[in-house]
Design an enzyme around this catalytic site. Structure first.
Site, PDB file in Angstrom:
ATOM      1  N   TYR A  91       3.013  -6.276  11.982  1.00  0.00           N
ATOM      2  CA  TYR A  91       3.452  -5.863  10.648  1.00  0.00           C
ATOM      3  C   TYR A  91       4.969  -5.656  10.581  1.00  0.00           C
ATOM      4  CZ  TYR A  91      -1.477  -5.172   9.730  1.00  0.00           C
ATOM      5  OH  TYR A  91      -2.826  -5.376   9.579  1.00  0.00           O
ATOM      6  N   TYR A 464      -4.065  -5.386   1.626  1.00  0.00           N
ATOM      7  CA  TYR A 464      -3.829  -3.937   1.617  1.00  0.00           C
ATOM      8  C   TYR A 464      -2.604  -3.555   2.438  1.00  0.00           C
ATOM      9  CZ  TYR A 464      -5.423  -2.722   6.354  1.00  0.00           C
ATOM     10  OH  TYR A 464      -5.538  -2.563   7.721  1.00  0.00           O
ATOM     11  N   ARG A 465      -2.131  -4.407   3.326  1.00  0.00           N
ATOM     12  CA  ARG A 465      -0.844  -4.235   3.993  1.00  0.00           C
ATOM     13  C   ARG A 465      -0.453  -5.568   4.613  1.00  0.00           C
ATOM     14  NH1 ARG A 465      -1.427  -0.622   9.580  1.00  0.00           N
ATOM     15  NH2 ARG A 465      -3.373  -1.492  10.347  1.00  0.00           N
TER      16      ARG A 465
END
Length: 520
Positions: A91, A464-465
């Protein structure tokens, strides 16, 4: 400093002055601006290593030092990017969204305060899952953690990014109760009952009086969270359950349609996750043991891998927690339901307090071995995740899987996917594993990811991310009302952060003065 990347509208002289101001405020031992420092805060899993480079880093270890650092950042209008431990690989890790930002490394803030009567804990950003687990074990506290698949990160950072685990407390964000936050301008606030002086209920009641702000600081850039209250699960009297394998890819529909109602009825209170064969096999073997052919693996190789490790195309671990008599009754319901859809294999498991426990995510034990999946292709491994939220429905899950699997095969990639249950939704987590030393493979990933986002958007599904590279892209898919939510986020951002210095661009939230840096 000559090679340091510079943020917009900041000169090298100003950056040098800001560095000296940080050293004056925090001490030279907490300020890191050498080339080695900058390299150590880059994103090791990035597709393009030239992006997201910081100008340097600072490491405040108290609320007062966070405030002092933000005063410096505001003085020079220098963007800072807070991280808890920076372990969210896939991420962005430790890297900032905006190149030239200064990383605010909070990993040295490691205080733990535990309320044994209520089973609540207050942690600072640097408290990792291993730290909290060791604290509980050392103090013989009768509580279990919920841990993510890779547990070397921050308890706070994981919850604030909506990370999940596998126990009944697995939706970590839902278990946040009370935050202490330093706003971008330096003021300190406490949310919920923490706004009431000396309240003994700060970690007991999550709402307080008036608007609830805990979730406003989740996945946002509205403040630096310095303390987080969290609820932990009391150690259960017993644990019962089963590990289940299913032979065929199309079994996914039946699995979702049987497990979903049990989750919604709260017969199952955990957060189970259906994973495909590669999620299991990638930590047991590597691709070169099976083939040297390019492109996605064929059905014959997949079948051989499944046979060797006695796994199905899909597998799921289901667990029941609590009083033994209640678990026994629930197990009969669970067993009957799973047998009705003809699994390939059921492996029962049980535990009672006082017995030797299994050290897995199902018992809240920290672990890092799932990270071995990045070795699947060899070379310098990495991954990014594509994780849309879909309805908890078997037909929807199977259709989403088929679309995604076809894209993996189109781009010549091996499919690693899972479907994690909430109470009413599924999170379809797809890991795009790659070898950074394979230029041909790396050249495909960006287009592949963007295609998956477009496919999901066509179905009304949003992520969602996501990774730093795709925060603007994903943010723009939330387009209802002409992007009304994004406009609201910017209004709040501009009000709380008038100089736009705190984590600009995080999750697509750009301050007005830096909106030109947005990249879709």
């Amino acid at each position: 400093m000559a090679d340091a990347p510079l943020p917009p509208n900041i000169s090298l002289q100003q950056l040098n002055e800001a560095q000296r101001a940080f050293e004056s405020a925090l001490g030279a031992g907490k300020v890191f601006f050498t080339e080695v420092d900058r390299t150590s805060y880059q994103d090791k899993f990035s597709l393009d290593e030239s992006r997201h480079h910081p100008a340097g880093a600072i490491a405040p270890t108290s609320v007062e030092e966070v405030q002092a650092a933000l005063r410096v950042a505001n003085q020079y209008k220098l963007p800072v990017w807070p991280i808890s431990r920076g372990k969210n690989l896939g991420y962005g890790g430790t890297a900032p969204m905006l190149p030239g930002s200064v990383v605010m490394d909070l990993s040295g803030m490691k205080k733990i305060e535990f309320d044994e009567e209520l089973g609540t804990v207050v942690v600072e950003p640097g408290v990792g899952f291993y730290d909290l687990y060791d604290y509980i074990q050392a103090n013989k506290l009768p509580f279990w953690l919920s841990t993510p698949g890779n547990s070397w990160g921050s308890v706070m950072g994981n919850a604030l990014d909506r990370g999940v685990g596998y126990t009944p407390y697995g939706e970590h964000t839902k278990n946040i109760c009370g935050l202490e936050v330093v706003l971008p301008t330096g003021e300190v606030v406490r949310t919920g009952m923490g706004a009431f002086s000396n309240a003994p209920t700060w970690q007991a009641y999550p709402f307080g009086f008036g608007p609830g702000w805990d979730q406003m600081f989740v996945q946002s850039n509205f403040g630096v969270v310095t303390k987080m209250g969290m609820w932990l699960m009391p150690e259960p009297e017993s644990l019962m359950g089963m590990d289940v394998e299913f032979a065929n890819a199309d079994d996914l529909k039946a699995m979702v349609d049987v497990i979903g109602p049990l989750r919604r009825e709260r017969v199952l209170t955990q957060s189970p996750s259906i994973g495909n064969w590669l999620r299991a096999a990638a930590v047991l073997t590597t691709r070169d043991e099976w083939t040297d052919k390019p492109g996605a693996l064929g059905d014959d190789v997949i079948a051989a891998i499944c046979k060797k490790f006695n796994i199905g195309w899909w597998g799921v671990s289901l667990r029941l927690y609590g009083r033994e008599e209640v678990n026994k009754a629930a197990y009969k319901i669970l067993e009957q339901a799973i047998n009705s859809i003809k699994p390939q294999l059921i492996k029962p498991t049980s535990w009672k307090k006082g017995e030797q426990i299994e050290y897995t995510g199902w018992t809240g034990t920290p672990m890092t071995f799932p990270m071995q999946n990045v070795n699947w292709y060899g070379g310098r491994g990495g991954h990014v995740g594509f994780s849309p939220i879909i309805p908890q429905n078997g037909d929807a899950a199977l259709a989403q899987f088929r679309r995604t699997y076809d894209r993996y095969k189109e781009y010549g990639m091996d499919y690693q996917g899972s479907f994690a249950f909430g109470e009413r939704h599924l999170t379809n987590v797809n890991a795009m594993i790659f070898n950074k030393d394979d230029p041909a493979m790396m050249g495909k990933i960006d287009g592949f990811f963007r295609r998956l986002v477009a496919d999901a958007k066509a179905q009304g599904y949003g992520e969602y991310r996501t990774h730093l590279d795709y925060m603007d892209l994903v943010s723009d898919t939330y387009d209802w009302g002409g992007g009304a939510l994004g406009k609201l986020n910017r209004k709040v951002k501009d009000a709380l952060d008038p100089n736009g210095i705190l984590a600009p661009g995080k999750n697509g939230i750009w301050p007005s003065n830096l909106i030109g840096e947005k990249k879709a």
